[in-house]
Design a protein around this motif. Structure first.
Motif, PDB file in Angstrom:
ATOM      1  N   TRP A 115     -25.202 -36.908   7.793  1.00  0.00           N
ATOM      2  CA  TRP A 115     -24.649 -37.576   6.431  1.00  0.00           C
ATOM      3  C   TRP A 115     -23.800 -36.662   5.742  1.00  0.00           C
ATOM      4  CZ3 TRP A 115     -27.919 -39.845   1.885  1.00  0.00           C
ATOM      5  CH2 TRP A 115     -27.032 -40.385   1.033  1.00  0.00           C
ATOM      6  N   LYS A 153     -29.195 -47.055   9.326  1.00  0.00           N
ATOM      7  CA  LYS A 153     -29.922 -46.617   7.631  1.00  0.00           C
ATOM      8  C   LYS A 153     -29.812 -45.167   7.391  1.00  0.00           C
ATOM      9  CE  LYS A 153     -32.917 -50.505   8.049  1.00  0.00           C
ATOM     10  NZ  LYS A 153     -34.456 -51.110   7.909  1.00  0.00           N
ATOM     11  N   TYR A 154     -28.672 -44.569   7.727  1.00  0.00           N
ATOM     12  CA  TYR A 154     -28.680 -43.180   7.534  1.00  0.00           C
ATOM     13  C   TYR A 154     -28.767 -42.788   5.964  1.00  0.00           C
ATOM     14  CZ  TYR A 154     -23.726 -43.452   5.975  1.00  0.00           C
ATOM     15  OH  TYR A 154     -22.559 -43.555   5.280  1.00  0.00           O
ATOM     16  N   LYS A 155     -28.189 -43.602   4.951  1.00  0.00           N
ATOM     17  CA  LYS A 155     -28.343 -43.212   3.704  1.00  0.00           C
ATOM     18  C   LYS A 155     -29.959 -43.172   3.244  1.00  0.00           C
ATOM     19  CE  LYS A 155     -23.891 -43.983   2.171  1.00  0.00           C
ATOM     20  NZ  LYS A 155     -22.842 -44.545   1.039  1.00  0.00           N
ATOM     21  N   GLU A 156     -30.666 -44.019   3.874  1.00  0.00           N
ATOM     22  CA  GLU A 156     -32.158 -44.131   3.507  1.00  0.00           C
ATOM     23  C   GLU A 156     -32.915 -43.232   4.205  1.00  0.00           C
ATOM     24  OE1 GLU A 156     -35.473 -47.819   4.079  1.00  0.00           O
ATOM     25  OE2 GLU A 156     -33.540 -48.147   4.464  1.00  0.00           O
ATOM     26  N   ASP A 160     -30.142 -36.652   1.328  1.00  0.00           N
ATOM     27  CA  ASP A 160     -28.940 -36.620   0.673  1.00  0.00           C
ATOM     28  C   ASP A 160     -28.733 -35.012   0.173  1.00  0.00           C
ATOM     29  OD1 ASP A 160     -30.490 -36.710  -1.711  1.00  0.00           O
ATOM     30  OD2 ASP A 160     -29.097 -38.292  -2.675  1.00  0.00           O
ATOM     31  N   HIS A 163     -28.218 -33.417   3.927  1.00  0.00           N
ATOM     32  CA  HIS A 163     -27.321 -34.266   4.919  1.00  0.00           C
ATOM     33  C   HIS A 163     -27.684 -34.116   6.346  1.00  0.00           C
ATOM     34  CE1 HIS A 163     -24.957 -34.490   1.298  1.00  0.00           C
ATOM     35  NE2 HIS A 163     -24.906 -33.226   1.340  1.00  0.00           N
TER      36      HIS A 163
END
Length: 186
Positions: A115, A153-156, A160, A163
């Motif tokens: 991410w 669903k990389y943000k989930e 963060d 990354h």
């Protein structure tokens, strides 16, 4: 009882590897080295050092790719990806060949996305997965497409704060898929 071996980088060590042994405890014993496989060259050395623990496994599940995809020196000058594509494909196929002589079934997990990572480019990860998967399939290696699981669903699924590593939700999703693929090949 059957035996499954897991090799890989921190996506295993800090990720699905933290729960996979419990998830599979009813059908096999699980073993993984206590240290990170990091680059493909390091994984080759790890396989050598852990031969006795790996030998005779019913299933060997491995992943490599994030470390090899790093642009480690680009802050000094544009040096490019740490392990060039051809070398990466050759090394992963070599690992698979060696593991095929040590266990009954070998499974390769595709490299997971990142991410907005400062040293790894997702498009390069995707391209490398596309290069290595057909070569492994020709060898009869089973593919576990963790990249396709994580990407939508990389943000989930990806933390963060760094990354690259999986969240608790991402760990559970990856572990569920790894479990299903391993169970299907035991």
């Amino acid at each position: 009882m059957k035996k499954t071996v897991f090799l890989g980088d921190s996506i295993l060590l800090q990720g699905y590897g933290t729960v996979i042994g419990d998830r599979l405890s009813d059908v096999c014993t699980c073993w993984q080295p206590p240290r990170n496989g990091c680059f493909t060259a390091n994984t080759l050395r790890l396989i050598h050092d852990c031969r006795s623990q790996i030998a005779g496994a019913d299933v060997i599940h491995f992943n490599n790719g994030l470390w090899d995809a790093c642009h480690l020196f680009d802050d000094l000058y544009p040096d490019g990806i740490f392990t060039p594509d051809e070398d990466y494909v050759r090394a992963v196929c070599r690992i698979a060949r060696i593991l095929s002589h040590m266990g009954k079934t070998v499974i390769f997990a595709t490299t997971t996305p990142v991410w907005n990572h400062p040293e790894i480019v997702n498009e390069e990860v995707i391209a490398r997965n596309a290069l290595v998967v057909p070569e492994l399939e020709k060898m009869g290696i089973v593919i576990n497409d963790l990249h396709s699981l994580i990407w939508p669903k990389y943000k989930e699924y990806i933390r963060d704060d760094d990354h690259i590593h999986l969240t608790d939700t991402g760990i559970e999703a990856a572990a569920a898929q790894v479990e299903a693929v391993v169970r299907a090949h035991l």
